[in-house]
Design a protein around this motif. Structure first.
Motif, PDB file in Angstrom:
ATOM      1  N   VAL A 215     -30.299   9.925 134.990  1.00  0.00           N
ATOM      2  CA  VAL A 215     -30.660   8.562 134.596  1.00  0.00           C
ATOM      3  C   VAL A 215     -29.563   7.641 135.110  1.00  0.00           C
ATOM      4  CG1 VAL A 215     -31.150   6.996 132.688  1.00  0.00           C
ATOM      5  CG2 VAL A 215     -31.831   9.400 132.527  1.00  0.00           C
ATOM      6  N   GLN A 216     -29.922   6.564 135.799  1.00  0.00           N
ATOM      7  CA  GLN A 216     -28.903   5.680 136.352  1.00  0.00           C
ATOM      8  C   GLN A 216     -29.353   4.227 136.283  1.00  0.00           C
ATOM      9  OE1 GLN A 216     -28.555   7.314 140.299  1.00  0.00           O
ATOM     10  NE2 GLN A 216     -30.228   6.084 141.131  1.00  0.00           N
ATOM     11  N   ARG A 217     -28.355   3.334 136.210  1.00  0.00           N
ATOM     12  CA  ARG A 217     -28.605   1.899 136.219  1.00  0.00           C
ATOM     13  C   ARG A 217     -28.782   1.417 137.651  1.00  0.00           C
ATOM     14  NH1 ARG A 217     -27.247  -1.460 132.017  1.00  0.00           N
ATOM     15  NH2 ARG A 217     -28.107  -3.034 133.427  1.00  0.00           N
ATOM     16  N   GLU A 250     -33.374   3.698 136.423  1.00  0.00           N
ATOM     17  CA  GLU A 250     -34.158   4.652 137.210  1.00  0.00           C
ATOM     18  C   GLU A 250     -34.018   6.043 136.611  1.00  0.00           C
ATOM     19  OE1 GLU A 250     -34.855   6.092 141.838  1.00  0.00           O
ATOM     20  OE2 GLU A 250     -32.957   5.151 141.269  1.00  0.00           O
ATOM     21  N   LEU A 251     -35.156   6.729 136.505  1.00  0.00           N
ATOM     22  CA  LEU A 251     -35.190   8.115 136.036  1.00  0.00           C
ATOM     23  C   LEU A 251     -35.537   9.006 137.214  1.00  0.00           C
ATOM     24  CD1 LEU A 251     -37.308   7.619 132.774  1.00  0.00           C
ATOM     25  CD2 LEU A 251     -34.830   7.442 133.024  1.00  0.00           C
ATOM     26  N   ILE A 252     -34.694   9.972 137.487  1.00  0.00           N
ATOM     27  CA  ILE A 252     -34.939  10.915 138.576  1.00  0.00           C
ATOM     28  C   ILE A 252     -35.300  12.255 137.956  1.00  0.00           C
ATOM     29  CG2 ILE A 252     -33.951  12.071 140.594  1.00  0.00           C
ATOM     30  CD1 ILE A 252     -32.078   9.693 140.893  1.00  0.00           C
ATOM     31  N   LEU A 253     -36.499  12.743 138.254  1.00  0.00           N
ATOM     32  CA  LEU A 253     -36.989  13.990 137.671  1.00  0.00           C
ATOM     33  C   LEU A 253     -36.582  15.182 138.518  1.00  0.00           C
ATOM     34  CD1 LEU A 253     -40.601  12.816 136.731  1.00  0.00           C
ATOM     35  CD2 LEU A 253     -38.485  12.560 135.422  1.00  0.00           C
ATOM     36  N   LYS A 254     -36.604  16.346 137.906  1.00  0.00           N
ATOM     37  CA  LYS A 254     -36.236  17.567 138.619  1.00  0.00           C
ATOM     38  C   LYS A 254     -37.324  18.010 139.592  1.00  0.00           C
ATOM     39  CE  LYS A 254     -33.124  19.352 135.055  1.00  0.00           C
ATOM     40  NZ  LYS A 254     -32.846  20.451 134.088  1.00  0.00           N
ATOM     41  N   GLY A 268     -47.720  13.700 141.207  1.00  0.00           N
ATOM     42  CA  GLY A 268     -46.648  13.611 142.191  1.00  0.00           C
ATOM     43  C   GLY A 268     -45.555  12.614 141.875  1.00  0.00           C
ATOM     44  N   VAL A 269     -45.305  12.303 140.596  1.00  0.00           N
ATOM     45  CA  VAL A 269     -44.257  11.343 140.229  1.00  0.00           C
ATOM     46  C   VAL A 269     -42.918  12.072 140.168  1.00  0.00           C
ATOM     47  CG1 VAL A 269     -43.431   9.751 138.469  1.00  0.00           C
ATOM     48  CG2 VAL A 269     -45.883   9.930 138.943  1.00  0.00           C
ATOM     49  N   ALA A 270     -41.950  11.626 140.987  1.00  0.00           N
ATOM     50  CA  ALA A 270     -40.617  12.237 141.024  1.00  0.00           C
ATOM     51  C   ALA A 270     -39.523  11.275 140.580  1.00  0.00           C
ATOM     52  CB  ALA A 270     -40.312  12.746 142.435  1.00  0.00           C
ATOM     53  N   ARG A 271     -39.772   9.976 140.712  1.00  0.00           N
ATOM     54  CA  ARG A 271     -38.805   8.962 140.286  1.00  0.00           C
ATOM     55  C   ARG A 271     -39.545   7.853 139.561  1.00  0.00           C
ATOM     56  NH1 ARG A 271     -36.689   6.967 145.680  1.00  0.00           N
ATOM     57  NH2 ARG A 271     -35.512   5.515 144.373  1.00  0.00           N
ATOM     58  N   LEU A 293     -26.839  13.520 131.428  1.00  0.00           N
ATOM     59  CA  LEU A 293     -27.902  13.000 132.286  1.00  0.00           C
ATOM     60  C   LEU A 293     -27.584  11.633 132.865  1.00  0.00           C
ATOM     61  CD1 LEU A 293     -31.148  13.932 130.304  1.00  0.00           C
ATOM     62  CD2 LEU A 293     -30.129  15.138 132.240  1.00  0.00           C
ATOM     63  N   TYR A 294     -26.740  10.882 132.200  1.00  0.00           N
ATOM     64  CA  TYR A 294     -26.500   9.502 132.619  1.00  0.00           C
ATOM     65  C   TYR A 294     -25.427   9.446 133.692  1.00  0.00           C
ATOM     66  CZ  TYR A 294     -25.444   4.538 132.471  1.00  0.00           C
ATOM     67  OH  TYR A 294     -25.239   3.224 132.815  1.00  0.00           O
ATOM     68  N   ALA A 295     -25.760   8.831 134.826  1.00  0.00           N
ATOM     69  CA  ALA A 295     -24.843   8.698 135.951  1.00  0.00           C
ATOM     70  C   ALA A 295     -24.212   7.319 135.914  1.00  0.00           C
ATOM     71  CB  ALA A 295     -25.575   8.917 137.274  1.00  0.00           C
ATOM     72  N   THR A 296     -22.909   7.262 135.672  1.00  0.00           N
ATOM     73  CA  THR A 296     -22.217   5.979 135.698  1.00  0.00           C
ATOM     74  C   THR A 296     -21.946   5.565 137.129  1.00  0.00           C
ATOM     75  OG1 THR A 296     -20.053   7.067 135.599  1.00  0.00           O
ATOM     76  CG2 THR A 296     -21.117   6.564 133.499  1.00  0.00           C
ATOM     77  N   GLU A 297     -21.433   4.341 137.312  1.00  0.00           N
ATOM     78  CA  GLU A 297     -21.125   3.839 138.641  1.00  0.00           C
ATOM     79  C   GLU A 297     -20.077   4.715 139.316  1.00  0.00           C
ATOM     80  OE1 GLU A 297     -22.618   1.520 140.289  1.00  0.00           O
ATOM     81  OE2 GLU A 297     -23.986   1.109 138.630  1.00  0.00           O
ATOM     82  N   LYS A 298     -19.110   5.225 138.530  1.00  0.00           N
ATOM     83  CA  LYS A 298     -18.079   6.078 139.094  1.00  0.00           C
ATOM     84  C   LYS A 298     -18.674   7.399 139.569  1.00  0.00           C
ATOM     85  CE  LYS A 298     -13.574   8.139 138.018  1.00  0.00           C
ATOM     86  NZ  LYS A 298     -13.940   9.461 138.531  1.00  0.00           N
ATOM     87  N   ASP A 299     -19.599   7.962 138.773  1.00  0.00           N
ATOM     88  CA  ASP A 299     -20.239   9.213 139.160  1.00  0.00           C
ATOM     89  C   ASP A 299     -21.002   9.063 140.462  1.00  0.00           C
ATOM     90  OD1 ASP A 299     -19.293  10.387 136.874  1.00  0.00           O
ATOM     91  OD2 ASP A 299     -21.081   9.919 135.700  1.00  0.00           O
TER      92      ASP A 299
END
Length: 303
Positions: A215-217, A250-254, A268-271, A293-299
């Protein structure tokens, strides 16, 4: 066991059509003289057996629907969601959604009159809809204007058509307003098991945390300036879940998943790109439940 269940479901679905065909065929055969009066009793035996079978199957289905509905309600499901899931015992999920759509409109208006903010009493995360609100107001105004103009211009002898047009116009206004109000009542929500992505009556999808990769901003404009949720043709697998506002999460699925829309399912939804009113609160709650799950700007910069 699975094979027997499939055969039983087919028997339940086709009993009524077969019964109708047999009855109509018997009436035609009797009227044309193909079946004599002496043999008419034999011609009525099969429809009678089929009718009895149909009644028994209906009673079994009704009991199963009621039992599933009660179980889902005890698990905390919303009333119409529970009915929709229970109806899937006898019909396909698509038909079940179509059958429940009209009651959802009236239920939404009822909740609006009562002043309820959400359907199940639990707070959620709303979707930005400033642009869509203006569109709804303009469209409702045009519908009212059309009703007034047609009512004035049509001659009095066409009263039936004037009344029909009035009823259809009022129904369209009710549909638009209920659809708009539903976006206040049915919102995205998070739980310990996953998230429920919901945009009013448009979309309803429950997804487990294990199915989400990240999950990312973000900060991107709505794809192609669209005013409704849907797949982005230029980016296969990307689903926009918003109403024309800027995407901020944005949610990125596996892997590709099947997304449940108002009636049809979107494969077919992946994002998934969200336009949330309070994205910070959304990501903060994810951090408290599933921080990995959460991706920060640094990550993201490290990657």
């Amino acid at each position: 066991m699975c094979r027997k269940a499939v055969q039983l479901n087919r028997l339940r679905r086709y009993t009524l059509p077969i019964l109708m065909i047999v009855v109509v065929g018997g009436i035609i055969a009797h009227n044309t003289g193909a079946v004599s009066k002496d043999n008419l009793w034999y011609g009525l035996l099969l429809p009678a057996v089929l009718e009895l079978l149909f009644i028994v199957i209906c009673l079994i289905n009704i009991s199963k629907i009621v039992r599933r509905y009660r179980r889902l309600k005890s698990e905390g499901w919303e009333v119409l969601d529970a009915w929709q899931n229970a109806l899937e015992i006898i019909v396909s999920p698509r038909i079940a959604r179509m059958l429940i759509l009209e009651p959802r409109l009236y239920h939404t208006l009822y909740l609006s009159i009562k002043g309820k903010a959400v359907a199940n009493g639990e707070p959620g995360f709303g979707t930005c809809r400033d642009s869509y609100a203006f569109f709804v107001k303009v469209f409702i105004f045009l519908c009212l204007l059309e009703i007034i103009v047609v009512t004035i211009l049509l001659p009095h002898r066409w009263m039936v058509w004037k009344m029909l047009h009035l009823l259809l116009g009022l129904w369209a206004i009710m549909f638009l307003w209920a659809d708009y109000r539903a976006m206040d009542i049915y919102n995205h929500s998070l739980s310990l098991t996953g998230m429920n992505l919901r945009l009013g009556l448009r979309c309803n999808w429950q997804i487990c945390w294990d199915d989400i990769a990240r999950v990312q901003r973000i900060s991107l404009t709505a794809p192609n300036g669209t005013m409704s949720p849907g797949m982005v043709k230029s980016h296969p697998g990307l689903f926009y879940l918003g109403l024309g506002s800027i995407c901020n999460v944005e949610l990125i699925l596996k892997g590709p998943r099947c997304f449940q829309g108002m009636i049809n399912e979107i494969p077919g939804v992946a994002r998934i790109m969200l336009s949330l009113e309070k994205p910070d609160d959304f990501t903060d709650q994810i951090l408290s439940i599933k921080p990995e799950l959460y991706a920060t700007e640094k990550d993201k910069s490290d990657k």
